[in-house]
Design an enzyme around this catalytic site. Structure first.
Site: not given
Length: 403
Positions: A211-212
């Site tokens: 994820a970011n």
């Protein structure tokens, strides 16, 4: 500023600023408004129902359990038989009740039961206004669609006290009432917009993912700001922990593929604002079971595949929106990387920012952006993310002068 025939339910809470409500009543009535007052018990410690009734030429309501006033469920009637509910002054205590849905006196019961616009004019000591619980309550009320005017900065009633907490002046409050009851044409009325927000989660196995670091705060704020200007907004949100913005249709997704599918399903639209921090890669083949550590063995290699480029897809789509805006979260060469993205993705504007850890932008409440356009760069100062959203929404509106 004409309020002829408008019915204002004025709730007066307890605080020294209650004396200003007397002038406020006079100013509202000068403009033709009918004012029906509700006073809390604390308000009656500062000004009298006799004075309020004389100025409003109306019965003053004070008691939730009044046999006379409640014989026809009076608090419900008060909540609905008006064009706007105005709370002035709004104390920290009353706003806390509003935020938590309490209804243990007439004022709070009316506020919980109303389906009319609500405008509050806070008034309290600066320390109370800055206190974390008050800040949380204010944010909750704003998300619930409550309108605010003030507080202003200046000297307090207490000797030697100054700061933000003064109730706005009566004429300022009257102007806010007029703006709510006589709204101008919304510049984006009739326009459709799609906004993406938050991160995407790309599964490694049923437990882990790529994820970011995105909270979704900026994207959600932009969706709300566009809706406020009249646009019909669809928000496609990755996994976030913040509430959905009011007045916006929301589609929740997990992965980049799901986000792209939701975006394409929403086309055609007039405006696309791609704010989401989409993971660039996904695991080519995620495991069906949790990958277990094996003593003495290296972790299994992860074979990555490139995710779809949602901004580029939208920017070159056969149903391309009239206005395409992308975001560029960078840690170096912000302007250069933003301009490359503008050209490669087919966007009309790139909103670029430096998200290096020391900036605190990722997950924080403030942002500092540069608007990268084919003809040049506009740099904005550090602003609250809500302010960035409002500024960007107004910029969008300016691109549709005939809207």
């Amino acid at each position: 500023m004409d309020l002829s025939g408008k019915r204002i339910l004025l709730i007066i809470a307890g605080g020294i600023a209650a004396y200003k409500s007397l002038d406020l009543i006079r100013r509202l009535r000068e403009r033709g408004a009918q004012v029906r007052p509700v006073m809390t018990a604390a308000a009656q410690e500062f000004i009298t129902p006799l004075a309020v009734g004389a100025l409003s030429a109306s019965h003053v309501y004070t008691d939730l359990f009044s046999r006379e006033d409640e014989q026809d469920v009076g608090h419900i009637r008060l909540a609905r038989d008006c064009d706007l509910v105005l709370v002035a002054p709004a104390t920290a205590d009353l706003m806390a009740k509003m935020a938590h849905g309490l209804a243990n006196d007439l004022a709070s019961a009316v506020l919980l039961a109303t389906d009319r616009p609500v405008l509050v004019a806070p008034a309290m000591n600066p320390k109370m206004w800055e206190a974390p619980p008050t800040k949380r309550n204010v944010e909750t009320l704003k998300r619930d669609g409550i309108h605010f005017i003030g507080p202003a900065r200046g000297e307090m009633a207490e000797s030697g006290e100054a700061g933000t907490g003064r109730m706005s002046e009566p004429l300022e409050i009257v102007a806010a009432v007029v703006a709510l009851l006589q709204p101008q044409l919304k510049p984006l009325a009739g326009k459709k917009a799609i906004v993406t927000s938050g991160p995407t989660h790309e599964p490694i196995d049923p437990v882990r993912y790529i994820a970011n670091r995105s909270s979704g705060k900026q994207g959600h704020a932009i969706a709300a700001a566009l809706a406020k200007l009249g646009a019909k907004v669809t928000l496609v949100s990755g996994p976030v922990t913040i509430p959905d913005p009011a007045g916006v249709a929301v589609t929740h997704v997990e992965t980049a593929a799901e986000m792209l599918s939701a975006v394409e399903a929403a086309l055609p639209v007039d405006i696309a604002v791609m704010v989401a921090a989409v993971a660039d890669w996904r695991v080519a083949s995620s495991a069906n079971q949790k990958i277990k550590k094996q003593p003495g063995e290296a972790p299994p290699p992860l074979q990555l595949a490139e995710n779809p480029d949602i901004l580029k897809t939208v920017g070159h789509h056969v149903r391309r929106p009239g206005l395409v805006i992308g975001f560029a979260a960078e840690t170096q060469n912000v302007e250069a990387n933003g301009r490359k993205k503008l050209e490669a993705k087919g966007a009309d504007l790139i909103v670029a920012n430096d998200v290096s850890p020391e900036t605190g932008i990722m997950g924080g409440d403030r942002n500092r952006v540069k608007l990268i356009l084919p003809e040049g760069i506009i740099e904005w100062p550090s602003l609250a993310k809500d302010e960035v959203a409002e500024g960007l929404a107004q910029w969008v509106a300016d691109q549709f002068p005939s809207a």
